[in-house]
Design an enzyme around this catalytic site. Structure first.
Site, PDB file in Angstrom:
ATOM      1  CG  MET A 127      -1.872  -1.236   1.178  1.00 52.72           C
ATOM      2  SD  MET A 127      -3.427  -0.977   2.033  1.00 52.72           S
ATOM      3  CE  MET A 127      -2.838  -0.742   3.711  1.00 52.72           C
ATOM      4  CG  LEU A 166       7.321   1.555  -0.637  1.00 56.54           C
ATOM      5  CD1 LEU A 166       8.128   1.312  -1.909  1.00 56.54           C
ATOM      6  CD2 LEU A 166       6.404   0.374  -0.344  1.00 56.54           C
ATOM      7  CG  HIS A 167       8.308   0.243   6.291  1.00 57.40           C
ATOM      8  ND1 HIS A 167       8.611  -1.107   6.321  1.00 57.40           N
ATOM      9  CD2 HIS A 167       6.957   0.326   6.448  1.00 57.40           C
ATOM     10  CE1 HIS A 167       7.505  -1.794   6.502  1.00 57.40           C
ATOM     11  NE2 HIS A 167       6.495  -0.966   6.577  1.00 57.40           N
ATOM     12  CG  HIS A 214       6.872  -1.880   2.498  1.00 59.76           C
ATOM     13  ND1 HIS A 214       6.698  -0.681   3.142  1.00 59.76           N
ATOM     14  CD2 HIS A 214       5.682  -2.505   2.544  1.00 59.76           C
ATOM     15  CE1 HIS A 214       5.443  -0.572   3.549  1.00 59.76           C
ATOM     16  NE2 HIS A 214       4.798  -1.674   3.205  1.00 59.76           N
ATOM     17  CD  GLN A 250      -6.332  -3.823   2.205  1.00 63.05           C
ATOM     18  OE1 GLN A 250      -6.206  -4.319   1.085  1.00 63.05           O
ATOM     19  NE2 GLN A 250      -5.349  -3.854   3.092  1.00 63.05           N
ATOM     20  N   GLY A 254       4.727 -10.336   4.036  1.00 61.34           N
ATOM     21  CA  GLY A 254       5.426 -10.202   5.299  1.00 61.34           C
ATOM     22  C   GLY A 254       4.747 -10.982   6.418  1.00 61.34           C
ATOM     23  CD  GLN A 255       6.617 -14.793  10.840  1.00 63.42           C
ATOM     24  OE1 GLN A 255       7.756 -14.940  10.446  1.00 63.42           O
ATOM     25  NE2 GLN A 255       6.022 -15.676  11.603  1.00 63.42           N
ATOM     26  NE  ARG A 302      -3.182   1.692   9.557  1.00 65.04           N
ATOM     27  CZ  ARG A 302      -3.492   0.643   8.790  1.00 65.04           C
ATOM     28  NH1 ARG A 302      -2.715  -0.431   8.806  1.00 65.04           N
ATOM     29  NH2 ARG A 302      -4.558   0.665   8.013  1.00 65.04           N
TER      30      ARG A 302
END
Ligand code: AMP
Length: 278
Positions: free
Chosen positions: A21, A24-25, A28, A55, A145-146, A185
């Site tokens: 979404m 990015l960090h 990601h 969603q 991602g976990q 977030r």
């Protein structure tokens, strides 16, 4: 995008895909490196950036979700991603404004608990958009991602149940130095909220220590203790803690090694999630 993917396929290039979404960090970016590793230097890596409205519940942070496409594209260029797919709402949901869009994917078991209980119809939106993106990008491999453990379990289930010819890789959670799981977030965690947000990681570590020491521990008692720990932070509001079997997501009443835990906590107005194996 689909035409390009078909062309790549004809040349024998494998396609690796990372849906995001945006905003990015490093978490990601680790997925994109994993995708590159999976398809090799002759393969193609596709990243999608799309804040998927279906969603989000009407009460949630869709309009306020952080966006910075310019910065994202800069990072992705440095990473030598092959294509960044950034569709619009009207491209992804044709006819939705006129109420004509009417096909969704609903996973009926794994999505009932935890995030699915707190955010009804969230996973319907996730499964639908991921299926659509798979049909557009035609990946051989997709990396998740976990960090979103339940989401990854539901996607794996969907791929198996609906015969998507895609291999799903689940990559580990990247954390800040103090343990906070990286998340778009986290941008909202200003002032003391940033410190308070480490309570999720402290809850995980506390549980890991208890399980290591006692071998087995009643889930109800542990939940009550963790709720107390979380609510000792002035701006934290407990949403849930769950202990479950990692493969089936079935809740357990006795917490032992090898079980998984997940939790959701509001820090101020920001809802954070995290999880770990015990
Ligand atoms: P999002 O943009 O939040 O939808 O996330 C896109 C993908 O990045 C999902 O598969 C997430 O599970 C994954 N992801 C998010 N945060 C992290 C993290 N801290 N470490 C690794 N992967 C992550």
């Amino acid at each position: 995008m689909q035409r390009l993917a078909r062309k790549w396929q004809r040349t024998g290039a494998r396609i690796g895909f990372v849906p995001t979404m945006g905003y990015l960090h490093a978490g990601h970016l680790s997925l994109m490196k994993r995708a590159r590793q999976a398809v090799g230097k002759n393969g193609k890596v596709v990243v999608s950036i799309y804040v998927n409205p279906t969603q989000f519940a009407p009460t949630e942070d869709l309009s306020k979700y952080p966006r910075d496409l310019k910065h994202d594209l800069k990072l992705l260029r440095e990473l030598k991603v092959d294509v960044v797919f950034t569709p619009s709402d009207s491209e992804m949901y044709p006819g939705k404004a006129e109420n004509r869009f009417s096909t969704y994917i609903v996973e009926e078991k794994l999505s009932r608990t935890m995030e699915g209980a707190s955010r009804p119809s969230h996973f319907r939106g996730v499964a639908t958009i991921v299926a659509k993106l798979f049909n557009i990008v035609l990946p051989d491999v997709a990396v998740f991602g976990q960090k979103d453990f339940q989401q990854a379990a539901i996607i794996k289930r969907m791929v198996c149940d609906l015969n998507f010819p895609v291999k799903i890789i689940v990559a580990p959670t990247l954390r800040e130095a103090d343990g906070l799981a990286m998340s778009s977030r986290n941008k909202y965690l200003t002032g003391d909220l940033r410190r308070q947000a480490t309570v999720l990681w402290r809850a995980i570590q506390t549980t890991q220590t208890i399980v290591k020491k006692s071998g087995t521990f009643p889930a109800a008692k542990l939940k009550a203790e963790l709720k107390r720990l979380i609510e000792s932070e002035p701006d934290a509001r407990f949403d849930y803690v769950e202990f479950f079997e990692p493969d089936t997501l079935t809740p357990v009443s006795k917490v032992t090694r090898g079980m998984h835990m997940a939790l959701a906590v509001f820090i101020g107005k920001t809802r954070l999630i995290d999880n770990a194996q015990l």
